[in-house]
Each structure stands twice: as structure tokens, then as C-alpha cells.
Scaffold this active site. Structure first.
Site, PDB file in Angstrom:
ATOM      1  CB  ALA A   1      -1.607   0.773   8.086  1.00  0.00           C
ATOM      2  CG  ASP A   2      -3.625  -5.140   5.476  1.00  0.00           C
ATOM      3  OD1 ASP A   2      -4.438  -4.381   4.674  1.00  0.00           O
ATOM      4  OD2 ASP A   2      -3.569  -6.478   5.871  1.00  0.00           O
ATOM      5  CD  GLN A   3      -6.868  -3.550  12.469  1.00  0.00           C
ATOM      6  OE1 GLN A   3      -8.116  -3.470  12.126  1.00  0.00           O
ATOM      7  NE2 GLN A   3      -6.372  -2.891  13.719  1.00  0.00           N
TER       8      GLN A   3
ATOM      9  CE  LYS B   1      -3.896  -2.111   2.381  1.00  0.00           C
ATOM     10  NZ  LYS B   1      -4.772  -2.222   3.270  1.00  0.00           N
TER      11      LYS B   1
END
Length: 199
Positions: free
Chosen positions: A74-76, A58
Site C-alpha cells: 500500500a502507498d498513500q 512495495k
């Protein structure tokens, strides 16, 4: 002494309102932009590896469009009993996800990546553990009625009514909200961003 100011324009590679609210709290000027990337990752990756890979993907996607800027991605993902949960595609999927979480402890992993000029790339992964109360079916349906499950890994938001699901939280609450601010601040400081700048 003159404040050195930021080392360049800063972008958040996300349009999440929760992430924007956390970034706003820092008082740094920044812009948001949707990364628009494919979020598929190889099935053999662990949840920790997957969020790290997607955060980099990203950040790089937005950085390619703004090569002189700094970009935070960010990734979750939610992990329960070795299974990874992403964003539910409908109410039935949200009900199934929450059914696995209620009365149990699960982990939230968030990967963050800061990409900057000259090939700069630093990253971190933060994990928080949450335990949810068990809920009777009718209370679960009332929570689903709120619509908070939409667009959320694990089908809940702790910055909203979902905080009433929480029996216990171990770790960084901002991580649960989508952007772990302890590693974010560390990455920004390492890159030379100045805080508390005078207008």
C-alpha cells in the site's frame, strides 16, 4: 464442512502501526515486512498513478523475497489543489503542509496491490475527501507538539489527536488511516482467502 483456510502465507509490505491495527481487525494470520524500496516516481504522474505504482513496487519487493506467499502492498499520498503532499521531513515542512490543508478540502489517495504465486497481481486505488477546520497559529503549534506529523503524508493522523482537525470526511475512514479495508477485503476474497476461520 471443513473451512478451506487461506491460500498461502500472507505478508503486509509495511511496518506502519496504523496499517497493522487495521489488518489485525480482520483476524487473518499475516506477517509484516518493510519493503525497503525507492519511493521516487516520475514527476509527470498524477497522485492516483503514483500511489498505484508504489503499491505495486512495495508488494513486488516483498514477494521477491517470499515467492510462494501473498503480499499486500500500500502507498498513500495527500493531494490539495492539484499538489501532492508526501511525508514531511521536519517540523517546518509539517507546518507548511498543514497550513495548506487547514480550512480547505483535500483528497487522500491510497493504492493497494495484492501479489501472489503464479504472477497473480490485483490492485485498487481508494480516494477519501477531508475538510479541516481553520486553526489559529498557536493551536497548530500545539498539534505539531504531539509529533503525530512524523512519517505521515499530509502531516496528521486521524486515528489519533488529528481527528480533532476534521470538520468533514467523505469516504472510507480506514483509507485515511493508511489501508482502505473495503478494497483490501475484496482483493483477498478474490484471491481465495477465507474469513472467520475457526482456530
Amino acid at each position: 464442512m471443513k473451512n478451506p483456510g487461506p491460500p498461502g502465507d500472507l505478508f503486509l509490505a509495511s511496518t506502519s502501526s496504523a496499517r497493522k491495527a487495521l489488518m489485525d481487525g480482520l483476524g487473518l494470520p499475516y506477517r509484516t515486512e518493510a519493503p525497503g524500496v525507492d519511493e521516487h516516481v516520475p514527476a509527470q504522474l498524477s497522485a492516483l498513478e503514483a500511489v498505484a505504482m508504489l503499491a505495486v513496487r512495495k508488494a513486488r519487493a516483498v514477494h521477491e523475497r517470499h515467492p510462494d506467499a501473498w503480499v499486500l502492498g500500500a502507498d498513500q499520498l495527500v493531494e490539495v489543489e492539484g499538489t501532492t503532499l508526501g511525508k514531511p521531513h521536519d517540523r517546518d515542512a509539517a507546518r507548511a503542509q498543514l497550513g495548506r490543508l487547514l480550512g480547505h478540502t483535500h483528497a487522500i489517495h491510497t493504492g493497494v496491490c495484492l501479489v501472489g504465486p503464479g504472477g497473480h497481481l490485483t490492485q485498487a486505488v481508494e480516494t477519501t475527501h477531508l475538510t479541516f477546520f481553520p486553526l489559529p497559529p498557536e493551536e497548530l503549534e500545539r498539534y505539531l507538539d504531539t509529533g503525530e506529523w512524523e512519517g505521515c503524508a499530509g502531516s496528521y493522523r486521524v486515528e489519533g489527536q488529528g481527528q480533532a482537525l476534521l470538520a468533514k470526511l467523505e469516504g472510507d475512514r480506514t483509507n485515511v488511516q493508511g489501508l482502505p479495508m473495503l478494497p483490501v477485503v475484496r482483493l483477498l476474497r478474490q484471491a481465495g482467502f477465507a474469513f472467520f476461520a475457526r482456530p
